[in-house]
Design a protein around this motif. Structure first.
Motif, PDB file in Angstrom:
ATOM      1  N   VAL A   1       0.839  -1.201   0.000  1.00 35.58           N
ATOM      2  CA  VAL A   1       0.000   0.000   0.000  1.00 35.58           C
ATOM      3  C   VAL A   1       0.873   1.250   0.000  1.00 35.58           C
ATOM      4  O   VAL A   1       0.617   2.207  -0.732  1.00 35.58           O
ATOM      5  CB  VAL A   1      -0.981  -0.003   1.197  1.00 35.58           C
ATOM      6  N   VAL A   2       1.930   1.238   0.810  1.00 39.35           N
ATOM      7  CA  VAL A   2       2.837   2.395   0.864  1.00 39.35           C
ATOM      8  C   VAL A   2       3.504   2.594  -0.497  1.00 39.35           C
ATOM      9  O   VAL A   2       3.625   3.727  -0.975  1.00 39.35           O
ATOM     10  CB  VAL A   2       3.876   2.231   1.995  1.00 39.35           C
ATOM     11  N   GLN A   3       3.906   1.507  -1.144  1.00 37.39           N
ATOM     12  CA  GLN A   3       4.513   1.617  -2.470  1.00 37.39           C
ATOM     13  C   GLN A   3       3.514   2.186  -3.480  1.00 37.39           C
ATOM     14  O   GLN A   3       3.867   2.984  -4.336  1.00 37.39           O
ATOM     15  CB  GLN A   3       5.042   0.251  -2.932  1.00 37.39           C
ATOM     16  N   ALA A   4       2.247   1.781  -3.359  1.00 37.88           N
ATOM     17  CA  ALA A   4       1.206   2.312  -4.251  1.00 37.88           C
ATOM     18  C   ALA A   4       1.006   3.803  -4.017  1.00 37.88           C
ATOM     19  O   ALA A   4       0.800   4.564  -4.978  1.00 37.88           O
ATOM     20  CB  ALA A   4      -0.101   1.551  -4.038  1.00 37.88           C
TER      21      ALA A   4
ATOM     22  N   LEU B   1       3.323   5.966  -2.959  1.00 38.52           N
ATOM     23  CA  LEU B   1       4.464   6.644  -3.591  1.00 38.52           C
ATOM     24  C   LEU B   1       4.291   6.684  -5.108  1.00 38.52           C
ATOM     25  O   LEU B   1       4.496   7.722  -5.741  1.00 38.52           O
ATOM     26  CB  LEU B   1       5.773   5.945  -3.223  1.00 38.52           C
ATOM     27  N   GLY B   2       3.897   5.556  -5.699  1.00 40.62           N
ATOM     28  CA  GLY B   2       3.732   5.490  -7.147  1.00 40.62           C
ATOM     29  C   GLY B   2       2.634   6.403  -7.669  1.00 40.62           C
ATOM     30  O   GLY B   2       2.797   7.071  -8.693  1.00 40.62           O
ATOM     31  N   CYS B   3       1.511   6.445  -6.964  1.00 47.55           N
ATOM     32  CA  CYS B   3       0.405   7.301  -7.401  1.00 47.55           C
ATOM     33  C   CYS B   3       0.730   8.777  -7.233  1.00 47.55           C
ATOM     34  O   CYS B   3       0.183   9.620  -7.941  1.00 47.55           O
ATOM     35  CB  CYS B   3      -0.880   6.933  -6.652  1.00 47.55           C
ATOM     36  N   LEU B   4       1.616   9.083  -6.295  1.00 52.42           N
ATOM     37  CA  LEU B   4       2.044  10.475  -6.112  1.00 52.42           C
ATOM     38  C   LEU B   4       3.225  10.839  -7.000  1.00 52.42           C
ATOM     39  O   LEU B   4       3.668  11.993  -7.015  1.00 52.42           O
ATOM     40  CB  LEU B   4       2.408  10.728  -4.641  1.00 52.42           C
ATOM     41  N   GLY B   5       3.769   9.855  -7.730  1.00 50.20           N
ATOM     42  CA  GLY B   5       4.902  10.118  -8.613  1.00 50.20           C
ATOM     43  C   GLY B   5       6.192  10.358  -7.854  1.00 50.20           C
ATOM     44  O   GLY B   5       7.063  11.080  -8.337  1.00 50.20           O
ATOM     45  N   LEU B   6       6.330   9.733  -6.684  1.00 41.38           N
ATOM     46  CA  LEU B   6       7.526   9.914  -5.869  1.00 41.38           C
ATOM     47  C   LEU B   6       8.404   8.665  -5.915  1.00 41.38           C
ATOM     48  O   LEU B   6       7.903   7.548  -5.786  1.00 41.38           O
ATOM     49  CB  LEU B   6       7.147  10.187  -4.407  1.00 41.38           C
ATOM     50  N   ARG B   7       9.689   8.852  -6.070  1.00 38.00           N
ATOM     51  CA  ARG B   7      10.645   7.742  -6.003  1.00 38.00           C
ATOM     52  C   ARG B   7      10.994   7.425  -4.550  1.00 38.00           C
ATOM     53  O   ARG B   7      11.351   6.305  -4.216  1.00 38.00           O
ATOM     54  CB  ARG B   7      11.926   8.094  -6.757  1.00 38.00           C
TER      55      ARG B   7
ATOM     56  N   ARG C   1     -12.449  -0.045  12.759  1.00 38.92           N
ATOM     57  CA  ARG C   1     -11.575   0.995  12.238  1.00 38.92           C
ATOM     58  C   ARG C   1     -11.688   0.997  10.724  1.00 38.92           C
ATOM     59  O   ARG C   1     -12.210   0.059  10.122  1.00 38.92           O
ATOM     60  CB  ARG C   1     -10.126   0.748  12.653  1.00 38.92           C
ATOM     61  N   MET C   2     -11.174   2.054  10.122  1.00 37.49           N
ATOM     62  CA  MET C   2     -11.090   2.138   8.670  1.00 37.49           C
ATOM     63  C   MET C   2      -9.672   1.736   8.268  1.00 37.49           C
ATOM     64  O   MET C   2      -8.703   2.108   8.936  1.00 37.49           O
ATOM     65  CB  MET C   2     -11.401   3.543   8.177  1.00 37.49           C
ATOM     66  N   ILE C   3      -9.563   0.969   7.181  1.00 39.74           N
ATOM     67  CA  ILE C   3      -8.256   0.553   6.675  1.00 39.74           C
ATOM     68  C   ILE C   3      -8.146   0.897   5.195  1.00 39.74           C
ATOM     69  O   ILE C   3      -9.145   0.973   4.481  1.00 39.74           O
ATOM     70  CB  ILE C   3      -8.001  -0.958   6.891  1.00 39.74           C
ATOM     71  N   VAL C   4      -6.914   1.106   4.734  1.00 34.86           N
ATOM     72  CA  VAL C   4      -6.652   1.398   3.325  1.00 34.86           C
ATOM     73  C   VAL C   4      -6.528   0.069   2.584  1.00 34.86           C
ATOM     74  O   VAL C   4      -5.688  -0.759   2.928  1.00 34.86           O
ATOM     75  CB  VAL C   4      -5.350   2.206   3.145  1.00 34.86           C
ATOM     76  N   VAL C   5      -7.372  -0.128   1.578  1.00 31.64           N
ATOM     77  CA  VAL C   5      -7.300  -1.354   0.780  1.00 31.64           C
ATOM     78  C   VAL C   5      -6.942  -1.079  -0.679  1.00 31.64           C
ATOM     79  O   VAL C   5      -6.727  -2.009  -1.446  1.00 31.64           O
ATOM     80  CB  VAL C   5      -8.610  -2.178   0.861  1.00 31.64           C
ATOM     81  N   GLY C   6      -6.858   0.187  -1.054  1.00 29.49           N
ATOM     82  CA  GLY C   6      -6.485   0.532  -2.416  1.00 29.49           C
ATOM     83  C   GLY C   6      -6.099   1.989  -2.531  1.00 29.49           C
ATOM     84  O   GLY C   6      -6.482   2.815  -1.706  1.00 29.49           O
ATOM     85  N   VAL C   7      -5.313   2.282  -3.559  1.00 28.14           N
ATOM     86  CA  VAL C   7      -4.808   3.638  -3.786  1.00 28.14           C
ATOM     87  C   VAL C   7      -4.937   3.947  -5.275  1.00 28.14           C
ATOM     88  O   VAL C   7      -4.733   3.073  -6.118  1.00 28.14           O
ATOM     89  CB  VAL C   7      -3.319   3.738  -3.365  1.00 28.14           C
ATOM     90  N   PHE C   8      -5.261   5.197  -5.591  1.00 19.23           N
ATOM     91  CA  PHE C   8      -5.337   5.620  -6.989  1.00 19.23           C
ATOM     92  C   PHE C   8      -5.003   7.100  -7.095  1.00 19.23           C
ATOM     93  O   PHE C   8      -5.052   7.835  -6.114  1.00 19.23           O
ATOM     94  CB  PHE C   8      -6.722   5.322  -7.587  1.00 19.23           C
TER      95      PHE C   8
ATOM     96  N   VAL D   1      -1.632   2.232  -9.422  1.00 17.26           N
ATOM     97  CA  VAL D   1      -0.188   2.264  -9.642  1.00 17.26           C
ATOM     98  C   VAL D   1       0.231   1.307 -10.761  1.00 17.26           C
ATOM     99  O   VAL D   1       1.115   1.634 -11.554  1.00 17.26           O
ATOM    100  CB  VAL D   1       0.601   2.011  -8.334  1.00 17.26           C
ATOM    101  N   SER D   2      -0.409   0.140 -10.862  1.00 13.33           N
ATOM    102  CA  SER D   2      -0.029  -0.783 -11.941  1.00 13.33           C
ATOM    103  C   SER D   2      -0.386  -0.200 -13.303  1.00 13.33           C
ATOM    104  O   SER D   2       0.341  -0.398 -14.280  1.00 13.33           O
ATOM    105  CB  SER D   2      -0.672  -2.158 -11.748  1.00 13.33           C
ATOM    106  N   GLU D   3      -1.481   0.550 -13.381  1.00 16.15           N
ATOM    107  CA  GLU D   3      -1.850   1.201 -14.643  1.00 16.15           C
ATOM    108  C   GLU D   3      -0.885   2.338 -14.973  1.00 16.15           C
ATOM    109  O   GLU D   3      -0.529   2.537 -16.134  1.00 16.15           O
ATOM    110  CB  GLU D   3      -3.285   1.723 -14.563  1.00 16.15           C
ATOM    111  N   ILE D   4      -0.440   3.054 -13.962  1.00 17.12           N
ATOM    112  CA  ILE D   4       0.544   4.124 -14.169  1.00 17.12           C
ATOM    113  C   ILE D   4       1.840   3.531 -14.704  1.00 17.12           C
ATOM    114  O   ILE D   4       2.422   4.028 -15.670  1.00 17.12           O
ATOM    115  CB  ILE D   4       0.794   4.906 -12.863  1.00 17.12           C
ATOM    116  N   LEU D   5       2.297   2.444 -14.060  1.00 19.44           N
ATOM    117  CA  LEU D   5       3.549   1.806 -14.484  1.00 19.44           C
ATOM    118  C   LEU D   5       3.442   1.208 -15.883  1.00 19.44           C
ATOM    119  O   LEU D   5       4.433   1.152 -16.612  1.00 19.44           O
ATOM    120  CB  LEU D   5       3.957   0.737 -13.472  1.00 19.44           C
ATOM    121  N   ALA D   6       2.244   0.786 -16.276  1.00 19.00           N
ATOM    122  CA  ALA D   6       2.020   0.240 -17.618  1.00 19.00           C
ATOM    123  C   ALA D   6       1.731   1.343 -18.639  1.00 19.00           C
ATOM    124  O   ALA D   6       1.438   1.051 -19.798  1.00 19.00           O
ATOM    125  CB  ALA D   6       0.872  -0.769 -17.587  1.00 19.00           C
TER     126      ALA D   6
END
Length: 194
Positions: free
Chosen positions: A76-79, A81-87, A142-149, A157-162
């Motif tokens: 999730v953390v990697q997603a 970073l990827g969705c924000l365009g951060l390395r 509680r609320m949990i993060v299950v996806g990022v866009f 993030v996989s669509e961004i990378l593709a």
């Protein structure tokens, strides 16, 4: 004498500003805190505010255990970073609001965190989870993060990378969440989905 304060007056219309329902949300990261548990597990503590002023606090993502092994929340953390365009996101001091147990209210605090994430807009898929508190044994939610866009393109993030330009996965993810709005992780839990 009474003096009108428009900011306070607007708050009278808000029954609850906490996000409590599973769904797709777009907003801003208001806390990106570096976490370290008493057992040595590292993580990222997120708080989030939508454009409608709804909030989700303590969306804590533990990423690396004390043995140095990556945990599921690292994805999730990697997603993020990827969705924000951060390395990378470097560590530094951040200012955010946190609950103060002594005063029993939210207060401004300066903590170790990731300044590059603060104030950034992002899309999150949040799900309500029921779980058993390890310390008290009580069932809580509680609320949990299950996806990022990406907030503006709705690309994952996989669509961004593709290098895709049209979002396809988010609609499927939302449909899946609608069919299972509650994750039941209780230790003695009945596997009831509501």
């Amino acid at each position: 004498m009474l003096t009108f304060d428009s900011t306070t007056a607007r708050q009278a219309d808000q029954i609850s500003s906490a996000i409590t329902e599973t769904g797709k949300y777009v907003g801003t990261i208001t806390r990106a805190e570096k976490l370290l548990s008493p057992k040595g597990t590292q993580g990222l503590g997120l708080s989030f505010k939508t454009d409608n002023e709804e909030t989700a606090d303590y969306l804590d993502l533990y990423t690396i255990n004390a043995s140095g092994e990556s945990l599921p929340s690292m994805k999730v953390v990697q997603a993020i970073l990827g969705c924000l365009g951060l390395r990378q996101a470097t560590e530094g001091k951040i200012n955010c609001e946190k609950y103060n147990r002594d005063s029993k209210r939210r207060e401004s605090a300066t903590v170790d965190g990731y300044p590059e994430l603060m104030g950034r807009r992002i899309g999150l898929l949040l799900q309500r989870e029921l779980y058993t508190n390890n310390k008290t044994g009580a069932d809580v939610e509680r609320m949990i993060v299950v996806g990022v866009f990406q907030h503006d393109t709705e690309l994952t993030v996989s669509e961004i990378l593709a290098r895709k330009t049209t979002p396809e996965k988010l609609t499927k993810f939302v449909q899946h969440l609608v069919s299972r709005p509650v994750r039941d992780s209780r230790k003695h839990g009945v596997s009831a989905q509501s």
